[in-house]
Every structure is written in C-alpha cells, then in structure tokens.
Design a protein around this motif. Sequence first.
Motif: not given
Length: 146
Positions: A60, A121, A124-125
């Motif tokens: 992230w 990821h 979409e995430k």
Amino acid sequence: MSASNEPVPFEVYEAGVYLHGTKAQLAAGEMVTPGRSSNFEEGRVMNHVYFTATLDAATWGAELAAGEGRGRGRIYVVEPTGDFENDPNVTDKKFPGNPTHSFRSREPLRVVGELVDWVAHSSEKVLAMRAGLEALQQRGAAQIED
C-alpha cells in the motif's frame, strides 16, 4: 496475476524484516529520513519515517506514495537505526493491537535491499483505496498524527 497472489493483510513478511514502500529510487546503504513531504497530506513535512513488517502494508505504501507519476512504486528492506514505536495512525485509529505491524521512528531507516518481485493489489482495490482516502480528505478526517 490473480488476486490470490496479492499480499495478505496482517501477514508478517519474514520475522525480523522491516519494509518501506515508496516511489523513491534508493540504493542499499541510503537512509530514509524524517523531514520529507507527506504522501497523504500535501504541504506537510513529516517528523517520522514509517515502516512495517507486512508485505501488504508496504505494498500500500508503494502504491499510494506521492511522487512522479502513478507507476509502480518500490518496496525496500530497511532497518531502523534508533528507537521506534507503533504507528498511532493505524494502531490506535484502525487496528487495535497493531496487526499491520506498522511502526514509525524519528531516526532514519537504513536501506538494506529492495524487493523486486512483489505483487500489486488489483487496480480495483487501489482505486477504491484512493477514493476512500480522497473522501477522508474532503471531510477533513485524513489528518496524520505525526
């Protein structure tokens, strides 16, 4: 790549190994230091450096970091050079008990290597996370405790 290859939330990458996700290009031996611009609050200079023991949180960081373009970020293996504490922005506000193994320090992190084969990821995430962060900023609820 399939979603099943994505990093698993709360799963420690490797015992005793810390990771830092960013857009910056760094080399082994370089230091990640406090005093840089925030990835999440424009115009804010950070008092801490942030790192994690999970590949998911580092991913992230690499995907959401500010920097040139929106291309693939980087994940570095780092070692703290001083004291560190749980990241209160995650631990106290979102995940009591620090299952993300997220930390911060006022001391630099030494880059000891780079992970190059990590799986991102899904798009979409990432879009959903960016939209969620944007909504928090618009409500004034995205402030970082630094």
